[in-house]
Design a protein around this motif. Structure first.
Motif, PDB file in Angstrom:
ATOM      1  N   MET B   1      -2.520  -8.747 -11.934  1.00 41.83           N
ATOM      2  CA  MET B   1      -1.500  -8.493 -12.950  1.00 41.83           C
ATOM      3  C   MET B   1      -1.938  -9.082 -14.292  1.00 41.83           C
ATOM      4  SD  MET B   1       2.212  -7.938 -12.028  1.00 41.83           S
ATOM      5  CE  MET B   1       3.448  -9.215 -12.169  1.00 41.83           C
ATOM      6  N   ARG B  54      -6.107   0.058 -12.242  1.00 39.14           N
ATOM      7  CA  ARG B  54      -5.519  -1.152 -11.648  1.00 39.14           C
ATOM      8  C   ARG B  54      -4.052  -0.921 -11.274  1.00 39.14           C
ATOM      9  NH1 ARG B  54      -8.943  -5.751 -12.936  1.00 39.14           N
ATOM     10  NH2 ARG B  54     -10.091  -5.304 -14.836  1.00 39.14           N
ATOM     11  N   THR B  55      -3.347  -0.225 -12.178  1.00 39.61           N
ATOM     12  CA  THR B  55      -1.930   0.030 -11.937  1.00 39.61           C
ATOM     13  C   THR B  55      -1.740   0.875 -10.683  1.00 39.61           C
ATOM     14  OG1 THR B  55      -1.577   0.005 -14.310  1.00 39.61           O
ATOM     15  CG2 THR B  55       0.174   0.917 -12.988  1.00 39.61           C
ATOM     16  N   GLU B  57      -3.873   1.216  -8.153  1.00 41.08           N
ATOM     17  CA  GLU B  57      -4.244   0.417  -6.974  1.00 41.08           C
ATOM     18  C   GLU B  57      -3.080  -0.451  -6.531  1.00 41.08           C
ATOM     19  OE1 GLU B  57      -7.719  -2.007  -7.646  1.00 41.08           O
ATOM     20  OE2 GLU B  57      -8.894  -0.208  -8.161  1.00 41.08           O
ATOM     21  N   LYS B  58      -2.454  -1.062  -7.539  1.00 40.96           N
ATOM     22  CA  LYS B  58      -1.347  -1.956  -7.261  1.00 40.96           C
ATOM     23  C   LYS B  58      -0.155  -1.194  -6.674  1.00 40.96           C
ATOM     24  CE  LYS B  58       1.475  -5.145  -9.601  1.00 40.96           C
ATOM     25  NZ  LYS B  58       1.901  -5.827  -8.395  1.00 40.96           N
ATOM     26  N   ALA B  59       0.072  -0.006  -7.211  1.00 39.42           N
ATOM     27  CA  ALA B  59       1.201   0.796  -6.744  1.00 39.42           C
ATOM     28  C   ALA B  59       1.009   1.199  -5.279  1.00 39.42           C
ATOM     29  CB  ALA B  59       1.368   2.022  -7.627  1.00 39.42           C
ATOM     30  N   LYS B  61      -0.797  -0.518  -3.075  1.00 37.99           N
ATOM     31  CA  LYS B  61      -0.686  -1.737  -2.252  1.00 37.99           C
ATOM     32  C   LYS B  61       0.771  -2.150  -2.028  1.00 37.99           C
ATOM     33  CE  LYS B  61      -3.844  -4.426  -4.073  1.00 37.99           C
ATOM     34  NZ  LYS B  61      -4.438  -5.672  -4.541  1.00 37.99           N
ATOM     35  N   ASP B  62       1.477  -2.383  -3.157  1.00 37.75           N
ATOM     36  CA  ASP B  62       2.898  -2.759  -3.013  1.00 37.75           C
ATOM     37  C   ASP B  62       3.708  -1.504  -3.165  1.00 37.75           C
ATOM     38  OD1 ASP B  62       1.656  -5.197  -3.594  1.00 37.75           O
ATOM     39  OD2 ASP B  62       2.256  -5.045  -5.700  1.00 37.75           O
ATOM     40  N   SER B  65       6.484  -0.282  -6.072  1.00 35.95           N
ATOM     41  CA  SER B  65       6.519  -1.155  -7.246  1.00 35.95           C
ATOM     42  C   SER B  65       6.626  -0.333  -8.524  1.00 35.95           C
ATOM     43  CB  SER B  65       5.258  -2.010  -7.291  1.00 35.95           C
ATOM     44  OG  SER B  65       5.114  -2.550  -8.576  1.00 35.95           O
ATOM     45  N   ARG B  67       6.692  -1.782 -11.536  1.00 40.25           N
ATOM     46  CA  ARG B  67       6.044  -2.547 -12.610  1.00 40.25           C
ATOM     47  C   ARG B  67       4.999  -1.713 -13.353  1.00 40.25           C
ATOM     48  NH1 ARG B  67       7.162  -6.437 -15.841  1.00 40.25           N
ATOM     49  NH2 ARG B  67       8.986  -7.079 -14.738  1.00 40.25           N
ATOM     50  N   GLY B  68       4.267  -0.951 -12.539  1.00 41.68           N
ATOM     51  CA  GLY B  68       3.170  -0.171 -13.082  1.00 41.68           C
ATOM     52  C   GLY B  68       3.591   0.748 -14.213  1.00 41.68           C
ATOM     53  N   TYR B  71       3.352  -0.986 -17.534  1.00 40.15           N
ATOM     54  CA  TYR B  71       1.974  -1.087 -18.029  1.00 40.15           C
ATOM     55  C   TYR B  71       1.463   0.257 -18.533  1.00 40.15           C
ATOM     56  CZ  TYR B  71       1.970  -5.557 -15.544  1.00 40.15           C
ATOM     57  OH  TYR B  71       2.261  -6.811 -15.117  1.00 40.15           O
TER      58      TYR B  71
END
Lengths: 214, 185
Positions: B1, B54-55, B57-59, B61-62, B65, B67-68, B71
């Motif tokens: 993050m 990155r956003t 990938e994060k989405a 994984k969690d 989410s 949050r992405g 960003y």
């Protein structure tokens, strides 16, 4: 009726432009200055989660749309030759990039309409930026109180630009040189850390303005 | 993050440098500065892609989410500001005579851009920008430095200024006289 009015306006503008293009120049300067203010305000709105700042961004954005329309009309009216048209198209491109910036700024503050669960949005976003944005409270016994921004010469002395001032319950966005600093004002500022530290000492009445600028 | 926020900050700084350089290019009809804007735009494109990756990938994984979104929207807005700078640089690179109103208008802006030569007697000569505290003492921010060895765009506090260098600065109009003193003695 409206049509007549517009025609009259256009005629008047046309006449004006034949002799002098002062208005285009003033509009372009205003658009550039506004585009800088609007992006600072947008970043500040995100960093401090402020709806007030976001509203001002939207307001400025609609002003920019009007100015873009005006400048486009004026340029079209003053074009006579192919050389004119080429030069004016370059000028319009610069104006339209200022407008593009204000559109981007408005899009940015739309983030503030998002879910509560996402708050705070990006509190750390500007922590490592080269020119950081801070808020600064002016204490009642600070030597800044009662003097105007231009009189103090804040930007020339510290490199800190004041983006907005909250005086009582009212905001002043992009304050002019004549704007006075009051005790209890909240300033939103942008600039180098060194200058911020100096200004903070004065705002918090730890040092006098005279000491800092000497 | 933190990595994403770092990339966003880098994008913001780059987009602002691009605007300063683009306006300088316009004011002094300087194609070197305009070309640098084009180069920097590629840098913001890379940052943008990195944030998106990155956003995503994060989405994955969690799951779920949101949050992405923050960003991505932020990166998109900054990318458009960088594009606007590119549009300004493009006016310089098109090799059409600039409209005289453009220069006049830039000179009347709240933030003026100046070009100054550093004299051998200047207190800036032989110091870094951090040591001289030019920005916090005069309000003038150095955008670019042209020395015998070439250009430095977006110098930082460790950038050395030498006699004979030409500096491009941005700041309040009232600071020009102070800057004149700084570059001359």
């Amino acid at each position: 009726m409206v049509k007549k009015f517009i025609e009259k306006e256009l005629r008047e503008e046309h006449e004006e432009i034949e002799y002098e293009d002062t208005n285009v120049r003033e509009l372009l300067t205003l658009m550039k200055d506004n585009s800088e203010l609007i992006s600072d305000l947008a970043y500040a709105a995100i960093a401090f989660d402020s709806k007030d700042l976001a509203e001002e961004v939207s307001h400025l954005e609609s002003e920019m749309d009007k100015m873009m329309y005006q400048i486009r009309l004026k340029c079209m009216l003053s074009s006579r030759t192919i050389e004119d048209a080429e030069q004016l198209s370059g000028l319009l491109q610069v104006a339209s990039s200022a407008e593009k910036i204000s559109d981007a700024a408005e899009d940015m503050v739309e983030l503030l309409d998002m879910d509560v669960e996402l708050r705070p949005l990006l509190p750390h976003i500007l922590r490592d930026a080269e020119e950081k944005i801070h808020t600064l409270k002016v204490y009642k016994d600070s030597s800044l109180v009662g003097r105007s921004i231009a009189d103090l010469g804040i930007e020339t002395q510290t490199g800190i630009k004041i983006i907005a001032v909250r005086y009582k319950d009212r905001w002043i966005y992009g304050p002019s040189g004549e704007t006075k600093i009051h005790g209890g004002d909240l300033l939103i500022i942008r600039g180098v850390e060194e200058g911020y530290r100096e200004l903070k000492k004065v705002a918090h009445a730890e040092e006098s303005w005279g000491q800092v600028i000497s | 993050m933190r990595e994403i926020e770092k990339d966003l900050t880098a994008m913001k700084d780059t987009s602002e440098l691009m605007l300063d350089l683009a306006y300088s290019a316009l004011l002094y009809h300087n194609t070197d500065l305009a070309r640098e804007v084009v180069e920097l735009e590629e840098k913001t494109d890379e940052l943008y892609d990195s944030i998106l990756n990155r956003t995503l990938e994060k989405a994955v994984k969690d799951e779920g989410s949101k949050r992405g979104l923050v960003y991505m929207k932020m990166a998109d807005s900054i990318e458009r500001i960088a594009d606007a700078a590119l549009d300004i640089a493009d006016v310089v690179l098109r090799d059409i005579e600039l409209h005289p109103v453009l220069k006049k208008s830039l000179k009347e802006s709240d933030a003026v851009i100046l070009r100054k030569k550093v004299s051998p007697r200047s207190k800036l000569a032989g110091t870094t920008l951090g040591e001289s505290k030019l920005a916090s003492e005069t309000g003038m921010w150095v955008i670019a430095v042209k020395s015998k060895d070439g250009w430095i765009y977006g110098p930082d506090e460790n950038t050395n200024i030498k006699a004979g260098d030409i500096i491009f600065t941005r700041g309040p109009e009232e600071s020009e006289r102070t800057l004149d003193k700084w570059v001359s003695h």
